[in-house]
Design an enzyme around this catalytic site. Structure first.
Site, PDB file in Angstrom:
ATOM      1  N   ASP A 162      -3.666   3.562   7.762  1.00  0.00           N
ATOM      2  CA  ASP A 162      -2.401   3.915   7.085  1.00  0.00           C
ATOM      3  C   ASP A 162      -2.047   5.376   7.302  1.00  0.00           C
ATOM      4  O   ASP A 162      -1.619   6.086   6.386  1.00  0.00           O
ATOM      5  CB  ASP A 162      -2.472   3.571   5.585  1.00  0.00           C
TER       6      ASP A 162
ATOM      7  N   HIS B  76       0.797  -1.220   0.000  1.00  0.00           N
ATOM      8  CA  HIS B  76       0.000   0.000   0.000  1.00  0.00           C
ATOM      9  C   HIS B  76       0.838   1.283   0.000  1.00  0.00           C
ATOM     10  O   HIS B  76       0.295   2.370  -0.239  1.00  0.00           O
ATOM     11  CB  HIS B  76      -0.986   0.004   1.172  1.00  0.00           C
TER      12      HIS B  76
ATOM     13  N   HIS C  53      -6.894  -0.918   7.964  1.00  0.00           N
ATOM     14  CA  HIS C  53      -6.043   0.024   8.705  1.00  0.00           C
ATOM     15  C   HIS C  53      -6.161   1.411   8.085  1.00  0.00           C
ATOM     16  O   HIS C  53      -6.345   1.525   6.879  1.00  0.00           O
ATOM     17  CB  HIS C  53      -4.575  -0.409   8.638  1.00  0.00           C
TER      18      HIS C  53
ATOM     19  N   ASP D  12      -9.981  -0.271   3.641  1.00  0.00           N
ATOM     20  CA  ASP D  12      -8.813  -0.842   4.312  1.00  0.00           C
ATOM     21  C   ASP D  12      -9.185  -1.260   5.726  1.00  0.00           C
ATOM     22  O   ASP D  12     -10.066  -0.668   6.351  1.00  0.00           O
ATOM     23  CB  ASP D  12      -7.721   0.254   4.378  1.00  0.00           C
TER      24      ASP D  12
ATOM     25  N   ASP E 232      -7.049  -6.250   2.486  1.00  0.00           N
ATOM     26  CA  ASP E 232      -7.457  -6.532   3.874  1.00  0.00           C
ATOM     27  C   ASP E 232      -8.714  -5.775   4.314  1.00  0.00           C
ATOM     28  O   ASP E 232      -9.189  -5.965   5.439  1.00  0.00           O
ATOM     29  CB  ASP E 232      -6.302  -6.359   4.861  1.00  0.00           C
TER      30      ASP E 232
ATOM     31  N   ASP F 267      -7.495  -1.894  -0.485  1.00  0.00           N
ATOM     32  CA  ASP F 267      -6.555  -2.829   0.135  1.00  0.00           C
ATOM     33  C   ASP F 267      -7.279  -4.165   0.311  1.00  0.00           C
ATOM     34  O   ASP F 267      -8.415  -4.204   0.806  1.00  0.00           O
ATOM     35  CB  ASP F 267      -6.141  -2.238   1.499  1.00  0.00           C
TER      36      ASP F 267
ATOM     37  N   HIS G  99       4.065   0.739   4.512  1.00  0.00           N
ATOM     38  CA  HIS G  99       2.706   0.664   3.938  1.00  0.00           C
ATOM     39  C   HIS G  99       1.664   1.183   4.937  1.00  0.00           C
ATOM     40  O   HIS G  99       0.505   1.336   4.567  1.00  0.00           O
ATOM     41  CB  HIS G  99       2.365  -0.749   3.432  1.00  0.00           C
TER      42      HIS G  99
ATOM     43  N   GLU H  32      -1.861  -4.799  -1.947  1.00  0.00           N
ATOM     44  CA  GLU H  32      -1.579  -5.768  -0.875  1.00  0.00           C
ATOM     45  C   GLU H  32      -1.960  -7.199  -1.236  1.00  0.00           C
ATOM     46  O   GLU H  32      -1.942  -8.069  -0.365  1.00  0.00           O
ATOM     47  CB  GLU H  32      -2.241  -5.358   0.462  1.00  0.00           C
TER      48      GLU H  32
END
Ligand SMILES: [Mn+2]
Length: 307
Positions: free
Chosen positions: A128, A97, A126, A124, A229, A227, A141, A272
């Site tokens: 980030d 990412h 997260h 995402d 995830d 992403d 990332h 990712e």
């Protein structure tokens, strides 16, 4: 619509190897054919290779492969600009990412040229939002969104940004793993952050629609940074940073379908994907399928997919 594909086989932003194979996995999963079947033109611009970047040491000893990551970001923003100029919608295939630090920088530069505001939708687990001095893992990332918003501490390390992203033009969906420094930044910058708790309680459609309305009212351009995830790990195992409790198959398709219907998306990252962790290409095919929904495929129009 003419789509431009740019592969970014970088993995210096993470310590889990495998993202280097991401662009090839997306291609093997039939991304270009999928888009062509939906009636779009597709041009593949090949893969980015990193440029040289001067070595600099940082006071945070945890930082992992800082110089190489900066070299990638610099090369990515340069390679992405012609894809914006020559196509209607660049699709950036990661890669980890950290690459969004380059793709969104290029998007922001192109938007400024068009005299339109640049919006960013961050899908995402997260946020980030780490700065170079707040990351504990040292994995870069986890930093691109903070850099893109012009948070302090990136000067002299990451490439200089000509155009930052206004925090009021950012929305995060799906977050469920947030470090304390990131949590305070979300509050300080008053970011539109919809975590899984809020999606569980209120659904994903209403906050997404209100964000898309804001983009439309501002005549904005919209970059989607997706992403792997963001998704529930049970349906998407090929990512190094799985967090349980992610977006379901149906929620993610709904997001993609609403994005298509809005007609607002002007660029996309799919990041990712770690094919080394995948199960017979399932996650790569699933991501291509989501991309299809974002570019006009309707889920009711096709036979059952085995995922
Ligand atoms: Mn991410």
């Amino acid at each position: 619509m003419k789509c431009g594909i740019l592969g970014i086989p970088m993995q210096t932003g993470t310590q889990t190897p495998g993202c280097v194979m991401g662009p090839d996995a997306f291609r093997c999963a039939g991304l270009a054919d999928h888009l062509a079947q939906l009636g779009h033109g597709v041009q593949d611009f090949g893969n980015v290779t990193p440029a040289h970047w001067p070595e600099r040491s940082h006071s945070n000893p945890a930082l992992h492969r800082l110089t190489e990551t900066c070299a990638w970001i610099d090369a990515i923003s340069r390679a992405a600009t012609p894809v914006f100029e020559q196509t209607d919608c660049p699709i950036f295939l990661g890669g980890d990412h950290a690459l969004s630090a380059g793709t969104v920088a290029a998007a922001a530069g192109y938007a400024a040229q068009k005299r339109q505001p640049q919006f960013v939708l961050w899908l995402d687990a997260h946020p980030d939002l780490h700065r170079l001095d707040t990351t504990v893992s040292g994995n870069l990332h986890g930093t691109p969104l903070a850099y893109l918003m012009g948070e302090p501490g990136f000067d002299g390390f990451f490439p200089d940004l000509d155009h930052t992203i206004d925090p009021a033009h950012v929305a995060l969906f799906g977050i469920r793993s947030v470090d304390p420094a990131e949590r305070s930044l979300i509050g300080d910058r008053d970011l539109a952050a919809f975590d899984m708790r809020s999606i569980d309680e209120h659904g994903i459609a209403r906050p997404l629609r209100s964000f898309l309305d804001r983009v439309a009212q501002a005549n904005g351009r919209l970059h989607v940074s997706f992403d792997v995830d963001f998704l529930e790990p049970a349906i998407a195992c090929a990512v190094g940073t799985t967090v349980p409790g992610g977006a379901t198959f149906r929620e993610a398709h709904l997001v993609m379908e609403m994005l298509f219907e809005s007609g607002l998306v002007t660029s996309l990252d799919m990041v990712e994907l770690n094919p080394f962790l995948d199960d017979r290409g399932k996650t790569a095919r699933l991501m291509v399928d989501f991309c299809g929904s974002l570019f006009g495929r309707r889920i009711l129009d096709r036979p059952t997919l085995n995922i």
